[in-house]
Design a protein around this motif. Sequence first.
Motif, PDB file in Angstrom:
ATOM      1  N   LYS A 105       0.802  -1.215   0.000  1.00 56.36           N
ATOM      2  CA  LYS A 105       0.000   0.000   0.000  1.00 56.36           C
ATOM      3  C   LYS A 105       0.842   1.276   0.000  1.00 56.36           C
ATOM      4  O   LYS A 105       0.550   2.220  -0.719  1.00 56.36           O
ATOM      5  CB  LYS A 105      -0.926  -0.011   1.217  1.00 56.36           C
ATOM      6  CG  LYS A 105      -1.987   1.055   1.150  1.00 56.36           C
ATOM      7  CD  LYS A 105      -3.090   0.779   2.149  1.00 56.36           C
ATOM      8  CE  LYS A 105      -4.147   1.871   2.032  1.00 56.36           C
ATOM      9  NZ  LYS A 105      -5.162   1.757   3.085  1.00 56.36           N
ATOM     10  N   VAL A 106       1.887   1.272   0.816  1.00 57.73           N
ATOM     11  CA  VAL A 106       2.738   2.463   0.889  1.00 57.73           C
ATOM     12  C   VAL A 106       3.341   2.769  -0.478  1.00 57.73           C
ATOM     13  O   VAL A 106       3.344   3.907  -0.940  1.00 57.73           O
ATOM     14  CB  VAL A 106       3.864   2.278   1.940  1.00 57.73           C
ATOM     15  CG1 VAL A 106       4.849   3.427   1.876  1.00 57.73           C
ATOM     16  CG2 VAL A 106       3.269   2.172   3.327  1.00 57.73           C
ATOM     17  N   MET A 107       3.823   1.706  -1.137  1.00 60.70           N
ATOM     18  CA  MET A 107       4.417   1.868  -2.460  1.00 60.70           C
ATOM     19  C   MET A 107       3.419   2.408  -3.467  1.00 60.70           C
ATOM     20  O   MET A 107       3.715   3.299  -4.257  1.00 60.70           O
ATOM     21  CB  MET A 107       4.908   0.507  -2.981  1.00 60.70           C
ATOM     22  CG  MET A 107       6.314   0.198  -2.612  1.00 60.70           C
ATOM     23  SD  MET A 107       7.413   1.527  -3.143  1.00 60.70           S
ATOM     24  CE  MET A 107       8.380   1.711  -1.680  1.00 60.70           C
ATOM     25  N   ARG A 108       2.235   1.820  -3.438  1.00 62.12           N
ATOM     26  CA  ARG A 108       1.189   2.240  -4.367  1.00 62.12           C
ATOM     27  C   ARG A 108       0.921   3.719  -4.214  1.00 62.12           C
ATOM     28  O   ARG A 108       0.878   4.464  -5.194  1.00 62.12           O
ATOM     29  CB  ARG A 108      -0.118   1.489  -4.065  1.00 62.12           C
ATOM     30  CG  ARG A 108      -0.280   0.178  -4.782  1.00 62.12           C
ATOM     31  CD  ARG A 108      -1.730  -0.216  -4.913  1.00 62.12           C
ATOM     32  NE  ARG A 108      -2.540  -0.150  -3.722  1.00 62.12           N
ATOM     33  CZ  ARG A 108      -2.603  -1.095  -2.793  1.00 62.12           C
ATOM     34  NH1 ARG A 108      -1.863  -2.167  -2.896  1.00 62.12           N
ATOM     35  NH2 ARG A 108      -3.405  -0.947  -1.750  1.00 62.12           N
ATOM     36  N   LEU A 109       0.722   4.127  -2.970  1.00 63.21           N
ATOM     37  CA  LEU A 109       0.375   5.531  -2.730  1.00 63.21           C
ATOM     38  C   LEU A 109       1.508   6.463  -3.112  1.00 63.21           C
ATOM     39  O   LEU A 109       1.295   7.499  -3.737  1.00 63.21           O
ATOM     40  CB  LEU A 109       0.014   5.729  -1.265  1.00 63.21           C
ATOM     41  CG  LEU A 109      -1.336   5.117  -0.865  1.00 63.21           C
ATOM     42  CD1 LEU A 109      -1.559   5.278   0.625  1.00 63.21           C
ATOM     43  CD2 LEU A 109      -2.466   5.769  -1.635  1.00 63.21           C
ATOM     44  N   LEU A 110       2.705   6.062  -2.759  1.00 68.30           N
ATOM     45  CA  LEU A 110       3.868   6.897  -3.039  1.00 68.30           C
ATOM     46  C   LEU A 110       4.053   7.074  -4.540  1.00 68.30           C
ATOM     47  O   LEU A 110       4.213   8.172  -5.055  1.00 68.30           O
ATOM     48  CB  LEU A 110       5.104   6.227  -2.436  1.00 68.30           C
ATOM     49  CG  LEU A 110       6.275   7.089  -2.058  1.00 68.30           C
ATOM     50  CD1 LEU A 110       5.818   8.335  -1.327  1.00 68.30           C
ATOM     51  CD2 LEU A 110       7.221   6.286  -1.185  1.00 68.30           C
ATOM     52  N   LEU A 111       3.999   5.959  -5.232  1.00 64.27           N
ATOM     53  CA  LEU A 111       4.175   5.963  -6.675  1.00 64.27           C
ATOM     54  C   LEU A 111       3.058   6.765  -7.335  1.00 64.27           C
ATOM     55  O   LEU A 111       3.302   7.619  -8.191  1.00 64.27           O
ATOM     56  CB  LEU A 111       4.143   4.513  -7.166  1.00 64.27           C
ATOM     57  CG  LEU A 111       4.742   4.158  -8.500  1.00 64.27           C
ATOM     58  CD1 LEU A 111       6.017   4.905  -8.754  1.00 64.27           C
ATOM     59  CD2 LEU A 111       4.983   2.660  -8.543  1.00 64.27           C
ATOM     60  N   GLY A 112       1.850   6.478  -6.882  1.00 59.41           N
ATOM     61  CA  GLY A 112       0.694   7.166  -7.447  1.00 59.41           C
ATOM     62  C   GLY A 112       0.814   8.664  -7.268  1.00 59.41           C
ATOM     63  O   GLY A 112       0.608   9.441  -8.208  1.00 59.41           O
ATOM     64  N   ARG A 113       1.170   9.069  -6.081  1.00 55.04           N
ATOM     65  CA  ARG A 113       1.271  10.500  -5.797  1.00 55.04           C
ATOM     66  C   ARG A 113       2.383  11.145  -6.622  1.00 55.04           C
ATOM     67  O   ARG A 113       2.211  12.220  -7.199  1.00 55.04           O
ATOM     68  CB  ARG A 113       1.547  10.701  -4.298  1.00 55.04           C
ATOM     69  CG  ARG A 113       1.766  12.151  -3.955  1.00 55.04           C
ATOM     70  CD  ARG A 113       0.684  13.029  -4.494  1.00 55.04           C
ATOM     71  NE  ARG A 113      -0.470  13.087  -3.638  1.00 55.04           N
ATOM     72  CZ  ARG A 113      -0.725  14.103  -2.799  1.00 55.04           C
ATOM     73  NH1 ARG A 113       0.088  15.109  -2.732  1.00 55.04           N
ATOM     74  NH2 ARG A 113      -1.792  14.100  -2.064  1.00 55.04           N
ATOM     75  N   GLY A 114       3.518  10.484  -6.688  1.00 58.32           N
ATOM     76  CA  GLY A 114       4.638  11.013  -7.464  1.00 58.32           C
ATOM     77  C   GLY A 114       4.252  11.231  -8.920  1.00 58.32           C
ATOM     78  O   GLY A 114       4.586  12.237  -9.534  1.00 58.32           O
ATOM     79  N   LEU A 115       3.508  10.280  -9.457  1.00 58.61           N
ATOM     80  CA  LEU A 115       3.112  10.359 -10.858  1.00 58.61           C
ATOM     81  C   LEU A 115       2.035  11.426 -11.072  1.00 58.61           C
ATOM     82  O   LEU A 115       2.036  12.135 -12.080  1.00 58.61           O
ATOM     83  CB  LEU A 115       2.607   8.999 -11.332  1.00 58.61           C
ATOM     84  CG  LEU A 115       3.693   7.926 -11.390  1.00 58.61           C
ATOM     85  CD1 LEU A 115       3.070   6.549 -11.579  1.00 58.61           C
ATOM     86  CD2 LEU A 115       4.680   8.204 -12.504  1.00 58.61           C
ATOM     87  N   GLU A 116       1.134  11.515 -10.107  1.00 60.45           N
ATOM     88  CA  GLU A 116       0.086  12.536 -10.239  1.00 60.45           C
ATOM     89  C   GLU A 116       0.694  13.930 -10.214  1.00 60.45           C
ATOM     90  O   GLU A 116       0.260  14.826 -10.940  1.00 60.45           O
ATOM     91  CB  GLU A 116      -0.935  12.395  -9.111  1.00 60.45           C
ATOM     92  CG  GLU A 116      -2.040  11.421  -9.481  1.00 60.45           C
ATOM     93  CD  GLU A 116      -2.911  11.047  -8.307  1.00 60.45           C
ATOM     94  OE1 GLU A 116      -2.653  11.535  -7.186  1.00 60.45           O
ATOM     95  OE2 GLU A 116      -3.841  10.258  -8.502  1.00 60.45           O
ATOM     96  N   GLN A 117       1.725  14.069  -9.403  1.00 62.65           N
ATOM     97  CA  GLN A 117       2.421  15.361  -9.337  1.00 62.65           C
ATOM     98  C   GLN A 117       2.978  15.758 -10.682  1.00 62.65           C
ATOM     99  O   GLN A 117       3.142  16.924 -10.985  1.00 62.65           O
ATOM    100  CB  GLN A 117       3.586  15.277  -8.354  1.00 62.65           C
ATOM    101  CG  GLN A 117       3.242  15.709  -6.973  1.00 62.65           C
ATOM    102  CD  GLN A 117       4.488  15.919  -6.153  1.00 62.65           C
ATOM    103  OE1 GLN A 117       5.519  15.312  -6.408  1.00 62.65           O
ATOM    104  NE2 GLN A 117       4.403  16.766  -5.169  1.00 62.65           N
TER     105      GLN A 117
END
Lengths: 354, 116
Positions: A24-36
Amino acid sequence: MSANHSFGSTPTGPGRLLVIDDNKVMRLLLGRGLEQQGHSVVMAENGRRGLELLRSERFDLVLLDIQMPEMDGYQVLEKITGELSLRDIPVVITSSLEEMDGVARCIAMGAEDYLTKPLNPILLKARINASLEKKRLRDQQKELIRKFAASAVADDLLARGFSLGGQSIQATVLFSDIRSFTTITESLPASDIIELLNDYYSMMFDAINGHGGVVNQIVGDGIMALFGAPAPVENQSECAVMAALEMLEMIELFNQQQAALDRVQIRIGVGIATGQVIAGYTGTMQRATYTCVGDTVNLAARLEAYTKTVGKPILIDENTRHALSDIKVEECGPVELKGKTQAVNVFIVPVDQS
Amino acid sequence: MNETLIDQEAWKTLKSMTDADFLAELIEIYLADSPQLMEQIRAGLPSGDIVTVRRAAHSLKSNSASFGANRLAEAARDLEMIARNNTLEGAEAKFALIEEEFALLVPVLLELKDER
């Protein structure tokens, strides 16, 4: 970051990305980085869910973790590369430094690139954009293929992939040329010449593609088309002759319009031959063209040139003639053609088929 | 900030990719997930479940590294390596280390979470 970007419209524009990671942490981190970075991100917590999403929605790229329970990254990758509708989606593997041999294996299986965790935002941005750019180029290439081949042929090519090696295959070759092109365009301004050529090309392409043929080469006003290569075509000889008849019909209509506008009219010659050709890709890794050579090709070219001598627009060889069933054909008799030791039996296909 | 527990560079990188609210959320998730992962290891060791131990250690490693908790990440990595060699020899000791490091990390993360 507007959510209303039209994705895929600019070279380094944002994309629609799928992140598959059980953590979950990875998913959120990756997702957020990409959304940025302006991308639109969807997340999946396992391979199964990820594949479901891939099959039902459109994505420009997938970020895939290798280590996942139930269905690991390798299995997901296998599915993606194995399905026709999915295999063009670039896959970027996310892994840790200890998994490099796993990464190598994934790349061999068709993954586009990899990113190591913990993620570096600069690398993340660069790698994702590079992969998206490559995908856009591939999509453009596919478009070009569609432009120059009839859709059934294009689909076949895209599905089977190009076979790079040479083959000896049966094909029907068609050559077409504008009669006295140089003379008739001598007095025309450059823009008129180009416009005329483009009109001619679009009509010829239309007729050829409409009968299952593939335009192989254009040299000035000369067009070379293939029926039966790279992909087989049923009744290839007949298709080629039908295409030739349609080409003539289109030229006739075109000329009527040109006459009404007081513009130059053209006449064409078409030569068709059927037989063995050597076909394959020639060139270098960076630039290759599909090439067709052999006796049959030469014969078709000679027949086309001979249309000038005999004053008939469509000439075909014996093999082509034998493959026809419903089309009216006249005998032209044996003809001595350059490059042929023996005289060749030539046949005329009259434009008026009534 | 306790410099030995959390790597400054990694933390800076993390901050650059998120805002304070999101970061707080991430920390919460990490603090909730990690005990679960450690429980999987705890249960897997006596039963010899090498696969589960390996996976849990792997996830723990990745997550901890993202936060710059390098000592914990390293311990988790060592445990993952053991399990990758298809054994659990020395795993107990590594796990003890993991638990220790995590216990030290929790208050630090909680403090960082409340930092605005």
